[in-house]
Write a protein that holds these residues in place. Structure first.
Motif, PDB file in Angstrom:
ATOM      1  N   GLN A   1      -3.457   9.537   6.680  1.00  0.00           N
ATOM      2  CA  GLN A   1      -3.211   8.800   6.185  1.00  0.00           C
ATOM      3  C   GLN A   1      -1.188   9.507   6.092  1.00  0.00           C
ATOM      4  N   THR A   2      -0.438   7.931   6.521  1.00  0.00           N
ATOM      5  CA  THR A   2       1.247   8.550   5.998  1.00  0.00           C
ATOM      6  C   THR A   2       1.574   7.560   5.181  1.00  0.00           C
TER       7      THR A   2
ATOM      8  N   HIS B   1      -0.151   3.997   1.376  1.00  0.00           N
ATOM      9  CA  HIS B   1      -0.610   4.798   2.423  1.00  0.00           C
ATOM     10  C   HIS B   1      -1.268   3.813   3.732  1.00  0.00           C
TER      11      HIS B   1
ATOM     12  N   SER C   1       0.897  -1.040  -0.169  1.00  0.00           N
ATOM     13  CA  SER C   1      -0.314   0.216  -0.035  1.00  0.00           C
ATOM     14  C   SER C   1       0.606   1.461   0.103  1.00  0.00           C
TER      15      SER C   1
ATOM     16  N   LYS D   1      -6.916   1.948  11.492  1.00  0.00           N
ATOM     17  CA  LYS D   1      -7.733   2.398  11.203  1.00  0.00           C
ATOM     18  C   LYS D   1      -8.722   2.719  11.853  1.00  0.00           C
TER      19      LYS D   1
ATOM     20  N   ASN E   1      -2.948   3.640   7.526  1.00  0.00           N
ATOM     21  CA  ASN E   1      -3.736   4.973   8.548  1.00  0.00           C
ATOM     22  C   ASN E   1      -2.685   4.885  10.054  1.00  0.00           C
TER      23      ASN E   1
END
Length: 184
Positions: free
Chosen positions: A159-160, A137, A135, A153, A139
């Motif tokens: 978002q990082t 990003h 992915s 989540k 959470n």
């Protein structure tokens, strides 16, 4: 007054007096290296620093014992930059120091503390979380305390960007480097 509330009140009073009499209300020297902790951060942290209480002593001892001058370092979990400042002091001004921090609220604080000696050209702080899910990003949820952030989540998460260790190694100068991981 409950014990927890009484403790918070005592810390608040102590810090009010500290702010009046200390030469700086935001500068502390854990492990002998000056760092800055903004007044808006957790009261318990500023209280601990003002009282000269131990902070990540095991991590500091590991850095002092094992890192050599001139060693390039990848550090995972920069947080406030307290250990980052110690690493920078230990490895000297010419070694490269790459710090990864997932909490966007701590990037500037970590960067400022890791660069207290003016070595910003050899110190880089990146906003990212090490992740292998493919992915782009994750959470990141900020906790009530700077040490309580986590990948999770929930509605309050941000978002990082993600990164892998192999991608981080490509940002390092050629040659050996040390990996320091201080993610709770």
């Amino acid at each position: 007054m409950k014990k927890n509330n009484l403790q918070k009140f005592k810390r608040f009073l102590f810090l009010r007096v500290w702010d009046l009499v200390a030469s700086s209300k935001t500068t502390f020297k854990p492990h002998g290296i000056p760092i800055t902790i903004p007044t808006h951060l957790d009261t318990s942290l500023r209280y601990s620093f003002a009282r000269n209480q131990p902070y990540e002593d095991a991590e500091a001892k590991m850095v002092m014992k094992n890192l050599l001058y001139g060693t390039n370092v990848i550090e995972l979990g920069g947080c406030l930059g307290v250990i980052s400042a110690l690493i920078r002091d230990k490895i000297g001004p010419n070694a490269f120091h790459l710090i990864v921090e997932a909490n966007p609220a701590l990037i500037k604080i970590c960067s400022d503390n890791a660069n207290t000696s003016g070595n910003s050209k050899n110190t880089k702080v990146v906003l990212a979380a090490v992740d292998y899910s493919l992915s782009k990003h994750v959470n990141f949820a900020q906790g009530d305390h700077v040490h309580q952030g986590r990948i999770y989540k929930e509605p309050k998460s941000v978002q990082t960007p993600t990164v892998t260790l192999s991608k981080l190694t490509h940002k390092m100068p050629k040659g050996p480097f040390a990996l320091v991981c201080d993610i709770e």
